[in-house]
Design a protein around this motif. Structure first.
Motif, PDB file in Angstrom:
ATOM      1  N   SER A 192      56.484  -0.160 -25.080  1.00  0.00           N
ATOM      2  CA  SER A 192      56.230   0.207 -23.697  1.00  0.00           C
ATOM      3  C   SER A 192      57.404   1.021 -23.189  1.00  0.00           C
ATOM      4  N   GLY A 193      57.158   1.706 -22.106  1.00  0.00           N
ATOM      5  CA  GLY A 193      58.226   2.489 -21.511  1.00  0.00           C
ATOM      6  C   GLY A 193      57.737   3.885 -21.191  1.00  0.00           C
ATOM      7  N   ASP A 194      58.576   4.648 -20.503  1.00  0.00           N
ATOM      8  CA  ASP A 194      58.246   6.017 -20.164  1.00  0.00           C
ATOM      9  C   ASP A 194      59.547   6.794 -20.029  1.00  0.00           C
ATOM     10  N   ALA A 195      60.334   6.813 -21.101  1.00  0.00           N
ATOM     11  CA  ALA A 195      61.630   7.470 -21.087  1.00  0.00           C
ATOM     12  C   ALA A 195      61.463   8.968 -21.331  1.00  0.00           C
ATOM     13  N   PRO A 196      62.367   9.792 -20.766  1.00  0.00           N
ATOM     14  CA  PRO A 196      62.330  11.228 -21.038  1.00  0.00           C
ATOM     15  C   PRO A 196      62.481  11.470 -22.535  1.00  0.00           C
ATOM     16  N   ASN A 197      61.706  12.419 -23.068  1.00  0.00           N
ATOM     17  CA  ASN A 197      61.809  12.713 -24.495  1.00  0.00           C
ATOM     18  C   ASN A 197      61.467  14.165 -24.742  1.00  0.00           C
ATOM     19  N   LEU A 198      61.970  14.693 -25.825  1.00  0.00           N
ATOM     20  CA  LEU A 198      61.831  16.122 -26.084  1.00  0.00           C
ATOM     21  C   LEU A 198      60.422  16.524 -26.504  1.00  0.00           C
ATOM     22  N   PHE A 199      59.558  15.550 -26.807  1.00  0.00           N
ATOM     23  CA  PHE A 199      58.199  15.859 -27.227  1.00  0.00           C
ATOM     24  C   PHE A 199      57.215  15.922 -26.058  1.00  0.00           C
ATOM     25  N   GLY A 200      57.658  15.542 -24.874  1.00  0.00           N
ATOM     26  CA  GLY A 200      56.771  15.519 -23.728  1.00  0.00           C
ATOM     27  C   GLY A 200      55.701  14.450 -23.835  1.00  0.00           C
ATOM     28  N   LEU A 201      55.979  13.377 -24.589  1.00  0.00           N
ATOM     29  CA  LEU A 201      55.009  12.308 -24.799  1.00  0.00           C
ATOM     30  C   LEU A 201      55.166  11.227 -23.732  1.00  0.00           C
ATOM     31  N   GLU A 202      54.072  10.586 -23.391  1.00  0.00           N
ATOM     32  CA  GLU A 202      54.098   9.526 -22.399  1.00  0.00           C
ATOM     33  C   GLU A 202      54.132   8.154 -23.062  1.00  0.00           C
ATOM     34  N   GLY A 203      54.688   7.182 -22.349  1.00  0.00           N
ATOM     35  CA  GLY A 203      54.685   5.806 -22.823  1.00  0.00           C
ATOM     36  C   GLY A 203      55.703   5.486 -23.883  1.00  0.00           C
ATOM     37  N   LEU A 204      56.710   6.347 -24.048  1.00  0.00           N
ATOM     38  CA  LEU A 204      57.742   6.086 -25.055  1.00  0.00           C
ATOM     39  C   LEU A 204      58.919   5.343 -24.442  1.00  0.00           C
ATOM     40  N   SER A 205      59.485   4.424 -25.224  1.00  0.00           N
ATOM     41  CA  SER A 205      60.717   3.762 -24.834  1.00  0.00           C
ATOM     42  C   SER A 205      61.888   4.687 -25.144  1.00  0.00           C
ATOM     43  N   GLU A 206      63.023   4.409 -24.518  1.00  0.00           N
ATOM     44  CA  GLU A 206      64.215   5.205 -24.791  1.00  0.00           C
ATOM     45  C   GLU A 206      64.659   4.961 -26.231  1.00  0.00           C
ATOM     46  N   ASN A 207      65.022   6.041 -26.929  1.00  0.00           N
ATOM     47  CA  ASN A 207      65.461   5.908 -28.315  1.00  0.00           C
ATOM     48  C   ASN A 207      66.599   4.906 -28.428  1.00  0.00           C
ATOM     49  N   ASN A 208      66.511   4.037 -29.440  1.00  0.00           N
ATOM     50  CA  ASN A 208      67.533   3.022 -29.635  1.00  0.00           C
ATOM     51  C   ASN A 208      67.695   2.754 -31.126  1.00  0.00           C
ATOM     52  N   ALA A 209      68.926   2.771 -31.592  1.00  0.00           N
ATOM     53  CA  ALA A 209      69.220   2.471 -32.993  1.00  0.00           C
ATOM     54  C   ALA A 209      70.463   1.599 -33.057  1.00  0.00           C
TER      55      ALA A 209
END
Length: 264
Positions: free
Chosen positions: A26-43
């Motif tokens: 879940s989530g809606d973090a900004p991303n370079l693909f313009g995709l919706e519903g993505l969490s913020e990248n985390n590693a």
């Protein structure tokens, strides 16, 4: 005593949770693909540059000319069991395109028990990859969040990072081809538009490619919906509406993969 036991159990729980693979994303973090519903990248144990490139904490910023190649172009891999069969097919399809496009000079092969290093493709948090072969032993992670990242183009993009490439618009000569409109970039995301100096990055003596699978979208990290990247070379094509939106490897992507891995 009881309170210390509770505290100990709580710490164990939090530790396990930090390493768990989310069953529901879940989530809606900004991303370079313009995709919706993505969490913020985390590693775990890594920072990010350019939005989706994981860099081990101890190494700092790196450039793809120094990214170790996968020996003989062979990339052992493992796809996590949490993916559905359809999602696994999408990921394998991206691998197949790279292999066919390079005449199997680059090959993805199932890892076995004696494989020293392999690409572990898993449904983590966000869409990201390390750049090149960075591990000396064990699994090297590539995350494709299950609800959002498992698209052919996104898998191609992250696999190409894993093969050793950064984004096209970070080339040292990029300012000859695009204008970065900083006034439209989200606050705090400006660093994603840095370029690498010619001492760190090779263009492989191949032209700039607006149509690269590795190019940012024209509205990447936009704060207002307006373009953050604008093409400044008239090629007779409206790149502002198409850059970063390709579904497959471009001809120049293929040429660069072949050049970097010394394919015939």
């Amino acid at each position: 005593m009881l309170q210390y036991v509770k505290l100990f159990l709580c710490l164990i729980f939090l530790s396990c949770k930090a390493y768990a693979i989310p069953l529901e994303d879940s989530g809606d973090a900004p991303n370079l693909f313009g995709l919706e519903g993505l969490s913020e990248n985390n590693a775990i144990g890594a920072n990010f540059i350019e939005g989706d490139i994981a860099v081990p904490l101890q190494t700092g910023r790196a450039a793809y000319i120094r990214s170790p190649k996968w020996p003989n172009g062979i990339v052992p891999f493992d796809i996590h069991s949490l993916y559905t069969n359809d999602q696994k097919s999408v990921i394998r399809g991206a691998m197949s395109e790279i292999m066919k496009s390079t005449n199997n000079c680059i090959r993805f092969v199932e890892r076995n028990s004696s494989t020293p290093v392999w690409l572990r493709i898993f449904p983590g948090q966000g869409c990201w990859s390390y750049m090149g072969r960075v591990k000396s032993r064990g699994a090297q992670d590539l995350s494709l969040q299950a609800t959002g990242c498992v698209h052919h183009s996104v898998a191609l993009h992250e696999l190409t990072h894993a093969l050793g490439f950064v984004h096209e618009q970070t080339r040292p000569d990029r300012n000859q081809y695009v204008l970065i409109q900083t006034e439209n970039i989200q606050s705090g995301k400006e660093h994603n538009f840095n370029i690498f100096p010619s001492t760190s990055v090779s263009t492989l003596n191949l032209p700039y490619d607006y149509g690269s699978i590795m190019h940012y979208r024209s509205d990447a990290f936009s704060s207002n919906g307006r373009p953050t990247i604008k093409a400044i070379i008239d090629t007779g094509k409206d790149w502002d509406s198409t850059m970063g939106r390709g579904k497959n490897l471009s001809n120049l992507d293929i040429a660069k993969l072949k050049a970097y891995y010394s394919c015939s």
